[in-house]
Every structure is written in C-alpha cells, then in structure tokens.
Write a protein that holds these residues in place. Structure first.
Motif, PDB file in Angstrom:
ATOM      1  N   ILE A 106      79.359  30.607   7.302  1.00 31.56           N
ATOM      2  CA  ILE A 106      80.584  29.801   7.338  1.00 31.56           C
ATOM      3  C   ILE A 106      80.394  28.684   6.319  1.00 31.56           C
ATOM      4  O   ILE A 106      79.472  27.883   6.423  1.00 31.56           O
ATOM      5  N   TRP A 107      81.263  28.669   5.326  1.00 30.75           N
ATOM      6  CA  TRP A 107      81.196  27.635   4.278  1.00 30.75           C
ATOM      7  C   TRP A 107      82.590  27.045   4.189  1.00 30.75           C
ATOM      8  O   TRP A 107      83.393  27.413   3.359  1.00 30.75           O
ATOM      9  N   SER A 108      82.870  26.105   5.074  1.00 30.72           N
ATOM     10  CA  SER A 108      84.250  25.649   5.245  1.00 30.72           C
ATOM     11  C   SER A 108      84.271  24.261   5.852  1.00 30.72           C
ATOM     12  O   SER A 108      84.679  24.071   6.984  1.00 30.72           O
ATOM     13  N   ASP A 109      83.812  23.261   5.082  1.00 32.18           N
ATOM     14  CA  ASP A 109      83.715  21.869   5.545  1.00 32.18           C
ATOM     15  C   ASP A 109      83.348  21.806   7.024  1.00 32.18           C
ATOM     16  O   ASP A 109      84.022  21.167   7.822  1.00 32.18           O
ATOM     17  N   LEU A 110      82.213  22.434   7.348  1.00 34.49           N
ATOM     18  CA  LEU A 110      81.774  22.550   8.739  1.00 34.49           C
ATOM     19  C   LEU A 110      80.747  21.466   9.065  1.00 34.49           C
ATOM     20  O   LEU A 110      79.733  21.314   8.377  1.00 34.49           O
ATOM     21  N   THR A 111      81.014  20.726  10.136  1.00 37.65           N
ATOM     22  CA  THR A 111      80.150  19.636  10.557  1.00 37.65           C
ATOM     23  C   THR A 111      78.889  20.159  11.231  1.00 37.65           C
ATOM     24  O   THR A 111      78.960  21.031  12.106  1.00 37.65           O
ATOM     25  N   ILE A 112      77.743  19.602  10.848  1.00 40.33           N
ATOM     26  CA  ILE A 112      76.459  20.003  11.435  1.00 40.33           C
ATOM     27  C   ILE A 112      76.273  19.366  12.810  1.00 40.33           C
ATOM     28  O   ILE A 112      75.855  20.036  13.765  1.00 40.33           O
ATOM     29  N   GLU A 113      76.583  18.076  12.899  1.00 36.97           N
ATOM     30  CA  GLU A 113      76.345  17.326  14.133  1.00 36.97           C
ATOM     31  C   GLU A 113      77.056  17.975  15.321  1.00 36.97           C
ATOM     32  O   GLU A 113      78.248  18.276  15.256  1.00 36.97           O
ATOM     33  N   GLY A 114      76.288  18.166  16.393  1.00 34.51           N
ATOM     34  CA  GLY A 114      76.831  18.793  17.586  1.00 34.51           C
ATOM     35  C   GLY A 114      76.714  20.298  17.584  1.00 34.51           C
ATOM     36  O   GLY A 114      76.910  20.945  18.615  1.00 34.51           O
ATOM     37  N   ARG A 115      76.367  20.866  16.407  1.00 34.24           N
ATOM     38  CA  ARG A 115      76.218  22.320  16.297  1.00 34.24           C
ATOM     39  C   ARG A 115      74.827  22.688  15.770  1.00 34.24           C
ATOM     40  O   ARG A 115      74.615  23.807  15.310  1.00 34.24           O
ATOM     41  N   GLU A 116      73.907  21.741  15.857  1.00 30.84           N
ATOM     42  CA  GLU A 116      72.582  21.952  15.257  1.00 30.84           C
ATOM     43  C   GLU A 116      71.905  23.226  15.736  1.00 30.84           C
ATOM     44  O   GLU A 116      71.208  23.902  14.958  1.00 30.84           O
ATOM     45  N   ASN A 117      72.081  23.561  16.997  1.00 31.55           N
ATOM     46  CA  ASN A 117      71.382  24.710  17.577  1.00 31.55           C
ATOM     47  C   ASN A 117      72.212  25.994  17.571  1.00 31.55           C
ATOM     48  O   ASN A 117      71.740  27.032  18.040  1.00 31.55           O
ATOM     49  N   ASN A 118      73.426  25.917  17.039  1.00 33.62           N
ATOM     50  CA  ASN A 118      74.299  27.096  17.037  1.00 33.62           C
ATOM     51  C   ASN A 118      74.001  28.051  15.887  1.00 33.62           C
ATOM     52  O   ASN A 118      74.258  29.254  15.991  1.00 33.62           O
ATOM     53  N   PHE A 119      73.498  27.487  14.777  1.00 31.83           N
ATOM     54  CA  PHE A 119      73.333  28.272  13.560  1.00 31.83           C
ATOM     55  C   PHE A 119      72.010  27.925  12.873  1.00 31.83           C
ATOM     56  O   PHE A 119      71.330  26.965  13.235  1.00 31.83           O
ATOM     57  N   LEU A 120      71.699  28.714  11.845  1.00 30.02           N
ATOM     58  CA  LEU A 120      70.680  28.361  10.866  1.00 30.02           C
ATOM     59  C   LEU A 120      71.412  27.646   9.738  1.00 30.02           C
ATOM     60  O   LEU A 120      72.297  28.225   9.100  1.00 30.02           O
ATOM     61  N   TRP A 121      71.060  26.392   9.496  1.00 29.03           N
ATOM     62  CA  TRP A 121      71.839  25.562   8.579  1.00 29.03           C
ATOM     63  C   TRP A 121      71.196  25.431   7.202  1.00 29.03           C
ATOM     64  O   TRP A 121      69.978  25.414   7.062  1.00 29.03           O
ATOM     65  N   SER A 122      72.056  25.297   6.209  1.00 29.50           N
ATOM     66  CA  SER A 122      71.613  24.831   4.901  1.00 29.50           C
ATOM     67  C   SER A 122      71.308  23.348   4.996  1.00 29.50           C
ATOM     68  O   SER A 122      71.565  22.710   6.033  1.00 29.50           O
ATOM     69  N   ASP A 123      70.775  22.780   3.939  1.00 26.10           N
ATOM     70  CA  ASP A 123      70.672  21.333   3.867  1.00 26.10           C
ATOM     71  C   ASP A 123      72.091  20.758   3.797  1.00 26.10           C
ATOM     72  O   ASP A 123      73.001  21.388   3.236  1.00 26.10           O
ATOM     73  N   PRO A 124      72.322  19.576   4.345  1.00 27.46           N
ATOM     74  CA  PRO A 124      73.656  18.970   4.224  1.00 27.46           C
ATOM     75  C   PRO A 124      73.983  18.698   2.763  1.00 27.46           C
ATOM     76  O   PRO A 124      73.117  18.315   1.980  1.00 27.46           O
ATOM     77  N   TYR A 125      75.236  18.894   2.396  1.00 30.46           N
ATOM     78  CA  TYR A 125      75.634  18.695   1.000  1.00 30.46           C
ATOM     79  C   TYR A 125      76.788  17.706   0.832  1.00 30.46           C
ATOM     80  O   TYR A 125      77.161  17.364  -0.284  1.00 30.46           O
TER      81      TYR A 125
END
Length: 279
Positions: A106-125
């Motif tokens: 998902i690459w769609s202005d998606l907020t990391i905070e609150g979803r940290e454990n839902n996905f494998l994240w890229s570095d914040p950009y």
C-alpha cells in the motif's frame, strides 16, 4: 437406460466433480478472470486509497497521478518492473488485500502510527499532520474557535482514532462529530454549511484550499490534531521486496529524484515535509 446414456451421464458427473476440486482462484485463472491479473515478480502491484490528492488521484484522462504514484512509477522503472495501480474499493479491507497477496504494498499516504504491527513498513518518507479546516473569515483562528462546532472526519482514519483516544478532551468540546466515507463528501459538506470543520491530512487540505476551494472562506488552523509519518506497507515476511523498494527509494533521495518530483507539488507543502534517509 442404454449404455451410451450411462457413459454420457458418468462423464458429466466426473466433470462436475473435477470442477468442484479446483479452487475458485485457480478456476478463474483458467478462465482468464480476476486471478489472471495477480501480481508476479515482474509486476509491482500498488494498492491505493480513494481520491487523495496530491498523493493519489486521477487526471482528466482517468490516469493515476500524484506524488506517491510518481515515486512508485520511478521505483518500478529502475527495477524493470511493470507498475500496476490497484484502487482499493474498500479502504477498510486494505490489510486483507496485502496479506492475501492481491497487492504487493500500500503506497497511498498511509500513516504508520497506530498500524506499526499490521504491516512490514518501509522507512518513513513524509512528515504529515492531521489539521483542522474551519469555515471562517478569521484568518488567525485557533483551537478555541472549534468549541461547539460540528466536525467531519474520515471513518477508520488515524484522526478518528486520535479523537477517541489521546485527544478525547478536545473531542468533547465539539457539538457533533460525524464520520464520512471520503474527504470529497466532507469538503462539500463544509462548503454547503452541513459541517463547520473538516479534519484531514495537511497535504490534502492544502490541495483543496489551493485548487478546488480557493475562493471559499476556509482556514487551516496552525495547531494540528496530531503529528504522524507516512510509510509504504508490505505484507509481513515480504522482506526481499520491501528491502529492494527501500534501496531504490533511498537512491532516489540521494540523487535528487524525490526532491525533483516533490517540487511538482510545492503548493501543497510536499518538499519541506520529506524525510530523507539517515543511512
């Protein structure tokens, strides 16, 4: 019943049993249905949310454009991948879309905070803020001006979670908070007076106030609801793809490509909110 009829009946029954043994996805693949468009090693399938300029939206020809889309397009190009933009009809099901491999990320202005454990994240950009857009002629409006106002916020959003959590005290000062399914509805309601305030991402707010509603008495209050960061979300365990996308994005930051793309959206405060890699 003669032997020929028995033989025909047996063949038909056998065929139906074989069809029942085939999975739905496999059968649709065979027929050239939905499964035939699934992702592969040569295709980067990017899930995007509803119309969210300046990050993801369609131009007059129905083509996907926006800051996130331009970044994804360049990442795909540098890796010799075909980019496929996959709109997520139900934003609330985005976790399932990733986990079922319907999309790669998902690459769609998606907020990391609150979803940290839902996905494998890229570095914040990107540094985002959730801001209040108030209908008022008072250009120096503050949070105090929100008391007793009717507010609209996107359902299943980080802003809604914040209002129900760490900012509940502020939430209690509002006359009413209504959840809407998309920001377009919220801004139309703001324009018509159905609501007094819309809470949304700062990039989207700046886009609307510069483009669609430039002549409306809308003000972005300087004090945001909360600060947050955008990232690219991958399925947990998909480290190889995540790392390759991250490596390419880092290279694009270092050679100036990300900043060059961001300049196309300078009216919406995109360049100054970028988060460059630290490694």
């Amino acid at each position: 019943m003669n032997k020929k009829l028995i033989l025909v009946f047996t063949l038909i029954l056998t065929a139906f049993l074989m069809i029942g043994a085939v999975s739905a996805g496999g059968w649709f693949d065979f027929l050239g249905g939905a499964g035939s468009n699934s992702n592969d090693n040569q295709t980067l399938v990017v899930g995007v949310g509803p119309d969210l300029p300046p990050f993801n939206y369609k131009d007059g020809n129905g083509q996907y454009i926006g800051f996130d889309n331009e970044l994804a397009k360049e990442v795909a190009k540098r890796n010799n991948w075909t980019l496929k933009i996959q709109p997520l009809i139900d934003w609330n099901s985005k976790d399932n879309e990733v986990n079922s491999n319907e999309i790669d990320c998902i690459w769609s202005d998606l907020t990391i905070e609150g979803r940290e454990n839902n996905f494998l994240w890229s570095d914040p950009y990107f540094n985002n803020t959730q801001v209040f857009v108030l209908r008022t002629d008072n250009q120096s409006a503050t949070l105090d001006d929100l008391k007793g106002k009717t507010v609209e916020v996107l359902d299943s959003s980080s802003a809604l979670e914040s209002l129900n959590g760490q900012n509940k005290t502020l939430n209690d000062t509002f006359a009413k908070v209504t959840q809407v399914s998309d920001y377009n509805t919220a801004f139309l309601d703001l324009q018509s007076g159905v609501c007094d305030v819309v809470i949304c991402d700062v990039g989207y707010a700046n886009y609307q106030l510069n483009e669609t509603y430039a002549n409306e008495p809308f003000v972005i209050i300087d004090e945001p609801l909360q600060y947050e960061k955008y990232g690219i979300a991958f399925k947990k365990g998909n480290d190889d793809l995540r790392n390759q996308v991250q490596k390419t994005l880092d290279e694009m930051f270092k050679d100036g490509t990300v900043d060059k793309i961001a300049q196309n959206y300078s009216n919406y405060q995109i360049p100054q909110r970028l988060i460059a890699p630290t490694h």
